[in-house]
Scaffold this active site. Structure first.
Site, PDB file in Angstrom:
ATOM      1  CG  ASP A   1       2.738   5.708   2.089  1.00  0.00           C
ATOM      2  OD1 ASP A   1       3.878   5.232   2.222  1.00  0.00           O
ATOM      3  OD2 ASP A   1       1.901   5.255   1.279  1.00  0.00           O
TER       4      ASP A   1
ATOM      5  CG  HIS B   1       3.234   1.804   0.139  1.00  0.00           C
ATOM      6  ND1 HIS B   1       2.415   2.908   0.116  1.00  0.00           N
ATOM      7  CD2 HIS B   1       2.758   0.987  -0.817  1.00  0.00           C
ATOM      8  CE1 HIS B   1       1.489   2.765  -0.809  1.00  0.00           C
ATOM      9  NE2 HIS B   1       1.678   1.595  -1.391  1.00  0.00           N
TER      10      HIS B   1
ATOM     11  CB  SER C   1       0.740   3.219  -4.445  1.00  0.00           C
ATOM     12  OG  SER C   1      -0.164   2.475  -3.690  1.00  0.00           O
TER      13      SER C   1
END
Length: 395
Positions: free
Chosen positions: A165, A135, A238
């Site tokens: 992810d 993402h 992230s």
């Protein structure tokens, strides 16, 4: 009689004098007693509980005072990622002439603007492969990577996997610093971990916490497990590294549950073992391949008055996809699956992991119960179709 008393008094004085001298010597030279005993073949007694057989954790009897060595080992491999993409928006263009503006107001127009996403990544190969979150770089037109030593490199997307992810990038730099994987020290609940990343643009930020749980499943349709941690994870973390106190990679930070959900200290990371498998498959083929039975399943329901535990062993089929592998093998809804291949099925999550690990095209025997009667079916697995992630990724 007087002579005997005098002799005892003389001996007592010398004993007291000897003890005093021994006390002074022991203060000035603490180890002299042990050396004297060793010289005559005697061994010093150990206090209860002071033996060398006391258990240690990874060679340490207590935690370190500082985690600076672990950070120094891991931090050079953690990079900042800047993903740029063009965003198209609809708007209204106003006329410059006041009369036209008053008559027509404005006209529809399409505007393009550049948007930048911040994230983190980890260099995991001397060939320049970088792991990050899907993402972070999704739909990006240009991806720039800032290394620990200040070098900037343009990154190419090798491939991505939506279910974990994860995305694999490749950068062309000389002697990239590579993080070691925690192969010999698997993650355990209660282990101290450090999160290193680029939260809110504050590069090379380190936060500390513990592993709150392992084996978490965030989606009922995904076979992937996650590590839960209470290390502070913020926007920009992230794709960053979750490392142990030896500076080894334990996981890739991916998801936080924010205060909007009235949560605090709940974050998730992809285990390093899962990340490595995704990395290898993407490098080999550009995508991740998983086996698929073609059924949805859930826990085995047990009646409240049956005396059995609330969650019985196995998985119950809730739906069968028409034309899928299970449907062709005759598996039906409400079947209870107890065994796949040579392995017993613990629960639905265990079955998801096992079916995903099998290569498409392989044949496997599935055993279970149908209306209380044992049955066996041979299933030829297909490739798992892509799924749309259901979790909201805020890291």
């Amino acid at each position: 009689m007087k002579q005997a008393v005098g002799t005892l008094a003389f001996i007592a004085r010398f004993v007291v004098l000897g003890l005093a001298v021994a006390f002074v010597i022991s203060l000035l030279w603490p180890g002299v007693g042990d050396r004297l005993r060793a010289g005559v073949g005697l061994h010093s007694a150990q206090a209860p509980g002071s033996g060398t057989s006391a258990p240690t954790i990874r060679g340490r009897s207590s935690g370190p005072v500082s985690y600076a060595d672990a950070v120094a080992r891991a931090a050079p491999s953690v990079v900042n990622i800047y993903a740029n993409k063009m965003v198209t928006e609809q708007g209204v263009q106003m006329y410059s002439d006041p009369v036209l503006q008053r008559l027509f107001g404005g006209r529809p127009a399409i505007y393009k603007r550049r948007e930048q996403s911040l994230g983190s990544g980890v260099i995991v190969s001397s060939q320049g492969y970088v792991l990050t979150n899907n993402h972070v770089i999704a739909k990006a037109d240009d991806i720039q990577v800032l290394l620990y030593d200040g070098r900037v490199a343009k990154a190419q997307l090798v491939g991505a996997d939506a279910e974990t992810d994860l995305a694999v990038l490749k950068i062309d730099v000389s002697s990239p610093p590579v993080i070691p994987f925690a192969d010999e020290h698997p993650a355990r609940t209660g282990d101290v971990v450090l999160a290193i990343g680029n939260p809110l643009g504050l590069n090379q930020t380190v936060t500390m916490g513990i592993i709150s749980a392992i084996g978490r499943q965030l989606s009922s349709s995904s076979p992937e497990d996650f590590i839960q941690t209470d290390a502070a994870i913020n926007l920009g973390n992230s794709g960053g590294a979750l490392v142990n106190t030896d500076g080894e990679l334990v996981g890739i930070n991916t998801l936080l549950i924010g205060k909007a959900a009235n949560a605090e200290g709940i974050s998730f990371a992809i285990p390093a073992s899962s990340a490595r498998k995704v990395l290898e498959q993407i490098i080999d083929s550009g995508h991740v391949v998983r086996g698929w039975l073609g059924v949805d399943y859930t826990f085995v329901p047990v009646a409240a008055d049956s005396g059995l535990p609330a969650a019985a062993r196995g998985a119950q089929v809730s739906d069968v996809y028409p034309g899928g592998p299970a449907a062709q093998a005759g598996i039906q809804p409400h079947d209870i699956l107890l065994r796949i291949g040579k392995d017993d099925i613990v629960d639905a999550a265990d079955l998801r992991r096992r079916e995903a690990a099998l290569p498409p095209g392989s044949k496997v025997e599935v055993s279970g119960l149908r209306n209380g009667t044992p049955f066996h079916a041979e299933v030829t697995l297909a490739q798992r179709p892509p799924l749309t992630p259901t979790a909201s990724l805020d890291g």
